[in-house]
Scaffold this motif. Sequence first.
Motif, PDB file in Angstrom:
ATOM      1  N   GLN A 196      16.003  16.933   3.014  1.00  0.00           N
ATOM      2  CA  GLN A 196      15.738  18.278   2.510  1.00  0.00           C
ATOM      3  C   GLN A 196      16.230  18.491   1.079  1.00  0.00           C
ATOM      4  O   GLN A 196      15.885  19.486   0.454  1.00  0.00           O
ATOM      5  CB  GLN A 196      16.320  19.348   3.443  1.00  0.00           C
ATOM      6  N   PHE A 242      10.511  20.468   0.725  1.00  0.00           N
ATOM      7  CA  PHE A 242      10.783  21.831   0.265  1.00  0.00           C
ATOM      8  C   PHE A 242      10.883  22.794   1.445  1.00  0.00           C
ATOM      9  O   PHE A 242      11.775  23.634   1.507  1.00  0.00           O
ATOM     10  CB  PHE A 242       9.685  22.281  -0.712  1.00  0.00           C
ATOM     11  N   THR A 243       9.983  22.647   2.386  1.00  0.00           N
ATOM     12  CA  THR A 243      10.014  23.453   3.602  1.00  0.00           C
ATOM     13  C   THR A 243      11.296  23.172   4.379  1.00  0.00           C
ATOM     14  O   THR A 243      11.960  24.091   4.864  1.00  0.00           O
ATOM     15  CB  THR A 243       8.787  23.149   4.482  1.00  0.00           C
ATOM     16  N   ARG A 277      14.146  22.128   3.280  1.00  0.00           N
ATOM     17  CA  ARG A 277      15.337  22.666   2.607  1.00  0.00           C
ATOM     18  C   ARG A 277      15.540  24.137   2.971  1.00  0.00           C
ATOM     19  O   ARG A 277      16.645  24.562   3.313  1.00  0.00           O
ATOM     20  CB  ARG A 277      15.235  22.493   1.102  1.00  0.00           C
ATOM     21  N   VAL A 278      14.481  24.911   2.915  1.00  0.00           N
ATOM     22  CA  VAL A 278      14.575  26.333   3.259  1.00  0.00           C
ATOM     23  C   VAL A 278      14.940  26.484   4.742  1.00  0.00           C
ATOM     24  O   VAL A 278      15.779  27.313   5.100  1.00  0.00           O
ATOM     25  CB  VAL A 278      13.263  27.070   2.928  1.00  0.00           C
ATOM     26  N   GLU A 333      18.643  25.649   5.237  1.00  0.00           N
ATOM     27  CA  GLU A 333      19.490  26.725   4.710  1.00  0.00           C
ATOM     28  C   GLU A 333      19.436  27.954   5.606  1.00  0.00           C
ATOM     29  O   GLU A 333      20.470  28.544   5.926  1.00  0.00           O
ATOM     30  CB  GLU A 333      19.066  27.078   3.286  1.00  0.00           C
ATOM     31  N   GLN A 334      18.245  28.328   6.017  1.00  0.00           N
ATOM     32  CA  GLN A 334      18.091  29.521   6.861  1.00  0.00           C
ATOM     33  C   GLN A 334      18.786  29.362   8.211  1.00  0.00           C
ATOM     34  O   GLN A 334      19.382  30.310   8.711  1.00  0.00           O
ATOM     35  CB  GLN A 334      16.605  29.815   7.075  1.00  0.00           C
TER      36      GLN A 334
END
Length: 152
Positions: free
Chosen positions: A17, A76-77, A79-80, A83-84
């Motif tokens: 990520q 990219f997906t 990583r979010v 984090e979320q």
Amino acid sequence: MAIEVGTRAPDFELKNQHGESVRLSELAGERAVVLVFYPYAFTGVCTGEVGAIQQELVGLQNDSVQVLAVSCDSPFTLRVFAEQEGLDFPLLSDFWPHGAAARAYGVFDEAKGCAVRGSFVIDKAGTVRWSVVNGLPEARDVQEYLAAVAAL
């Protein structure tokens, strides 16, 4: 059909990520691996499964064992998503070539374009010691991962 227990785990190199390359064979000799394929980030069952792994991470990941979760989502997906959801383990992108790692493990659903719920515990020598494969709607039990890691 998923690869069988007792076989050599297929090697792969995927981005996590954070865009860093992770190669399975680089962990050989140092750490066992809990390898978890899941269909897609941000979906109900997948979010629940990775959340359960995070809750049990102390028992699943340490100096001897590494958790790696793999989906066909982009880095990219992932990583979010990480984090979320507050995930402290690598989420690997099998985005391109699309599903190559999932195909190598026999857990790619060609019709849906994603991995099914396949999990593998791989020992330090690179041999698959435990596996479970569930269909898309069926969540896996994190307690089974804990038992498989304890049996190493």
